[in-house]
Design a protein around this motif. Structure first.
Motif, PDB file in Angstrom:
ATOM      1  N   ALA A 285       0.833  -1.202   0.000  1.00 20.87           N
ATOM      2  CA  ALA A 285       0.000   0.000   0.000  1.00 20.87           C
ATOM      3  C   ALA A 285       0.868   1.252   0.000  1.00 20.87           C
ATOM      4  O   ALA A 285       0.571   2.225  -0.698  1.00 20.87           O
ATOM      5  N   GLU A 286       1.963   1.231   0.759  1.00 21.44           N
ATOM      6  CA  GLU A 286       2.872   2.376   0.781  1.00 21.44           C
ATOM      7  C   GLU A 286       3.506   2.599  -0.586  1.00 21.44           C
ATOM      8  O   GLU A 286       3.699   3.738  -1.011  1.00 21.44           O
ATOM      9  N   ALA A 287       3.819   1.520  -1.294  1.00 17.87           N
ATOM     10  CA  ALA A 287       4.396   1.656  -2.633  1.00 17.87           C
ATOM     11  C   ALA A 287       3.391   2.287  -3.590  1.00 17.87           C
ATOM     12  O   ALA A 287       3.758   3.153  -4.405  1.00 17.87           O
ATOM     13  N   VAL A 288       2.128   1.897  -3.487  1.00 11.10           N
ATOM     14  CA  VAL A 288       1.097   2.482  -4.339  1.00 11.10           C
ATOM     15  C   VAL A 288       0.926   3.959  -4.014  1.00 11.10           C
ATOM     16  O   VAL A 288       0.856   4.807  -4.907  1.00 11.10           O
ATOM     17  N   ILE A 289       0.887   4.281  -2.730  1.00 14.18           N
ATOM     18  CA  ILE A 289       0.731   5.679  -2.316  1.00 14.18           C
ATOM     19  C   ILE A 289       1.906   6.514  -2.808  1.00 14.18           C
ATOM     20  O   ILE A 289       1.724   7.618  -3.326  1.00 14.18           O
ATOM     21  N   GLU A 290       3.108   5.992  -2.667  1.00 11.11           N
ATOM     22  CA  GLU A 290       4.297   6.724  -3.121  1.00 11.11           C
ATOM     23  C   GLU A 290       4.255   6.962  -4.628  1.00 11.11           C
ATOM     24  O   GLU A 290       4.571   8.056  -5.098  1.00 11.11           O
ATOM     25  N   THR A 291       3.844   5.951  -5.384  1.00  5.69           N
ATOM     26  CA  THR A 291       3.748   6.102  -6.841  1.00  5.69           C
ATOM     27  C   THR A 291       2.716   7.158  -7.211  1.00  5.69           C
ATOM     28  O   THR A 291       2.957   8.001  -8.086  1.00  5.69           O
ATOM     29  N   LEU A 292       1.584   7.131  -6.548  1.00  7.74           N
ATOM     30  CA  LEU A 292       0.552   8.127  -6.834  1.00  7.74           C
ATOM     31  C   LEU A 292       1.007   9.527  -6.455  1.00  7.74           C
ATOM     32  O   LEU A 292       0.696  10.498  -7.151  1.00  7.74           O
ATOM     33  N   GLU A 293       1.754   9.642  -5.355  1.00  5.81           N
ATOM     34  CA  GLU A 293       2.261  10.953  -4.949  1.00  5.81           C
ATOM     35  C   GLU A 293       3.254  11.496  -5.967  1.00  5.81           C
ATOM     36  O   GLU A 293       3.262  12.690  -6.262  1.00  5.81           O
ATOM     37  N   THR A 294       4.115  10.633  -6.519  1.00  8.25           N
ATOM     38  CA  THR A 294       5.077  11.100  -7.517  1.00  8.25           C
ATOM     39  C   THR A 294       4.383  11.545  -8.790  1.00  8.25           C
ATOM     40  O   THR A 294       4.913  12.371  -9.525  1.00  8.25           O
ATOM     41  N   ARG A 295       3.212  11.006  -9.048  1.00  6.68           N
ATOM     42  CA  ARG A 295       2.439  11.431 -10.226  1.00  6.68           C
ATOM     43  C   ARG A 295       1.615  12.672  -9.948  1.00  6.68           C
ATOM     44  O   ARG A 295       0.902  13.165 -10.811  1.00  6.68           O
ATOM     45  N   GLY A 296       1.675  13.163  -8.718  1.00 10.11           N
ATOM     46  CA  GLY A 296       0.988  14.406  -8.371  1.00 10.11           C
ATOM     47  C   GLY A 296      -0.446  14.223  -7.921  1.00 10.11           C
ATOM     48  O   GLY A 296      -1.203  15.190  -7.878  1.00 10.11           O
ATOM     49  N   ASN A 297      -0.837  13.027  -7.578  1.00 15.05           N
ATOM     50  CA  ASN A 297      -2.211  12.781  -7.130  1.00 15.05           C
ATOM     51  C   ASN A 297      -2.335  13.039  -5.630  1.00 15.05           C
ATOM     52  O   ASN A 297      -1.371  12.890  -4.884  1.00 15.05           O
ATOM     53  N   ASN A 298      -3.536  13.386  -5.215  1.00 17.40           N
ATOM     54  CA  ASN A 298      -3.818  13.606  -3.808  1.00 17.40           C
ATOM     55  C   ASN A 298      -4.033  12.254  -3.132  1.00 17.40           C
ATOM     56  O   ASN A 298      -4.936  11.501  -3.498  1.00 17.40           O
ATOM     57  N   THR A 299      -3.229  11.948  -2.129  1.00 11.61           N
ATOM     58  CA  THR A 299      -3.291  10.633  -1.480  1.00 11.61           C
ATOM     59  C   THR A 299      -3.668  10.721  -0.004  1.00 11.61           C
ATOM     60  O   THR A 299      -3.417   9.780   0.740  1.00 11.61           O
ATOM     61  N   THR A 300      -4.291  11.794   0.393  1.00 11.63           N
ATOM     62  CA  THR A 300      -4.605  11.945   1.824  1.00 11.63           C
ATOM     63  C   THR A 300      -5.552  10.858   2.319  1.00 11.63           C
ATOM     64  O   THR A 300      -5.377  10.339   3.413  1.00 11.63           O
TER      65      THR A 300
END
Length: 93
Positions: A68-83
């Motif tokens: 889950a942390e890897a998915v969140i990190e990937t989404l954050e690098t793409r500029g998505n809101n992951t709150t």
């Protein structure tokens, strides 16, 4: 957007559980009892068996959190809101 994040998080958790789903059903075919479950329950009646199962569950939970942390990190690098995803991960962790 919130539904998308929830779906992505649940998809990661489902992918983490897939190996267990394809492990087999464990029925012996005679009376339909689940021999795998029976064996697991018998092993958990001892202190060592219960401890082993707890360690297995802890390990699987840690693996799911890492995924889950890897998915969140990937989404954050793409500029998505992951709150929302981060909040869900924090609840599980």
């Amino acid at each position: 957007m919130r539904r998308l994040w929830t779906f992505l998080f649940l998809a990661v958790l489902a992918l983490a559980a897939m190996p267990a789903a394809f492990a087999g059903n464990g029925t012996n075919g005679t009376n339909g009892t689940n021999t795998t479950m029976d064996d697991d329950v018998d092993e958990m009646t001892t202190g060592l068996g219960a401890r082993m199962r707890l360690l297995q569950l802890e390990r699987q939970l840690e693996r799911s959190i890492i995924q889950a942390e890897a998915v969140i990190e990937t989404l954050e690098t793409r500029g998505n809101n992951t709150t929302n995803l981060t909040r869900m991960r924090d609840i599980v962790a």
